[in-house]
Design an enzyme around this catalytic site. Structure first.
Site, PDB file in Angstrom:
ATOM      1  CE  LYS A 110      -3.736  -2.564   2.128  1.00  0.00           C
ATOM      2  NZ  LYS A 110      -4.536  -2.922   3.311  1.00  0.00           N
TER       3      LYS A 110
ATOM      4  CG  ASP B 293      -9.786  -0.634   4.158  1.00  0.00           C
ATOM      5  OD1 ASP B 293      -9.429  -0.776   2.974  1.00  0.00           O
ATOM      6  OD2 ASP B 293      -9.079  -0.979   5.131  1.00  0.00           O
TER       7      ASP B 293
ATOM      8  CD  GLN C 158      -3.211  -4.586   6.328  1.00  0.00           C
ATOM      9  OE1 GLN C 158      -3.226  -3.582   5.618  1.00  0.00           O
ATOM     10  NE2 GLN C 158      -3.672  -5.749   5.896  1.00  0.00           N
TER      11      GLN C 158
END
Ligand code: NAD
Length: 289
Positions: free
Chosen positions: A55, A124, A99
């Site tokens: 990322k 997200d 994460q």
């Protein structure tokens, strides 16, 4: 014998990243600040570290400033929540992600932590506000990256979903459920299978499109899929040091109309969609306040 098309995600992800970079360059040349993405990583899980570094590489590639927030394994819930609240307030941070999975002692409170993220920075798309918008088909929400990437691939390769029978194997909040919602919003007929489904094959055998996200290596075999179906493999597992998906890829050759490879299929698209979501949050913030 049927010719099976391999649906690569690599070049497609590159195209998306180029487009995101061009837009960011344009914004900066017009005098706007650089976009920022904060990635919170707790502990030392090796797979999570790889995902976070991918990322961050993508951020560097497109011109997003990545704000790395690393915490030791034994960090408590309050410390993380405070860190998220601080990032919510920061003017130079447009996106925040945690994460997953979190270390064992925090796992029960994962949702509580995700709910602390400002929905307008929720790149997200896991906050209930964005999940709610998706469930009512309101496009103002932020969509989760993996299902969004799958949808992007289907559209790019000209695979129609409207009116088709789609089976989603896997029902997680991250992949299976939002994928099913996106497909229903696009007028597909969707069945969702999961670990308690009595006979997954009864469903997959009837499907025009099979999408699988279980993490069970080679769960979906040739005889479970009808000839000419499209097979999308989201799964990522490691078997004897090799990365494999949920699908018996070789078994699909000459049988499925199209199949995504692992690696190089859905994976790169997920990261590209994260960059696109971050750009979207940034544009909304700088242009519309
Ligand atoms: P999860 O463990 O949260 O959910 C797995 C789902 O699969 C559950 O709904 C479970 O009921 C179902 N399942 C498990 N075994 C099954 C079986 N034998 N038959 C039918 N259903 C079964 O996982 P997740 O977070 O949704 O991830 C799924 C897989 O996708 C993992 O391999 C993960 O690494 C991968 N993944 C890939 C990407 C990507 O970018 N390609 C992104 C996210 C997740």
């Amino acid at each position: 014998m049927m010719e099976t098309q391999i649906l690569s995600g690599k070049e497609l992800a590159e195209e998306v990243l180029n487009r995101v970079k061009a837009k960011i360059d344009e914004m900066i040349s017009e005098g706007y600040r650089q976009p920022g993405l904060a990635v919170l990583l707790v502990g030392e899980d090796p797979a999570s570290k790889i995902y976070v570094s991918k990322k961050q590489d993508a951020c560097d590639r497109v011109g997003i400033r990545s704000v790395s927030c690393r915490f030791p394994e034994d960090t408590d819930f309050e410390t993380l929540k405070d860190a998220i609240e601080e990032l919510n307030q920061r003017e130079d941070v447009d996106g925040i992600l945690v994460q997953l999975p979190l270390p064992e002692h925090l796992r029960d409170r994962t949702n509580e932590l995700l709910y602390a993220i400002d929905p307008s920075k929720d790149v997200d798309g896991f906050h209930p506000y964005n999940v709610g918008l998706l469930s009512i088909g309101d496009e103002r929400g932020i969509s989760p990256c993996t299902p969004k990437g799958v949808m992007y691939m289907l559209d790019h390769y000209g695979i129609e979903v409207e009116g088709r029978n789609v089976v989603m194997v896997g029902a997680s909040n991250i992949v299976g459920k939002p994928m099913a919602l996106m497909l229903v919003n696009r007028m597909a007929t969707v069945s969702i299978c999961h670990i308690k489904t009595r006979c997954v094959r009864d469903f997959t055998k009837e499907a025009d499109i099979v999408i699988t996200a279980t993490g069970v290596p080679h769960l979906v075999k040739r005889e479970m899929v009808r000839e000419g179906a499209v097979v999308i493999d989201v799964g990522i597992s490691r078997v004897n040091g090799k990365v494999v998906g949920d699908v018996d890829f070789d078994g699909m050759m000459g049988h499925a109309a199209a199949v995504t490879p692992v690696p190089g299929g859905v994976g790169p698209m997920t990261v590209a969609m994260l960059m696109e979501n971050t750009l979207e949050c940034y544009v909304r913030r700088v242009l519309h306040g």
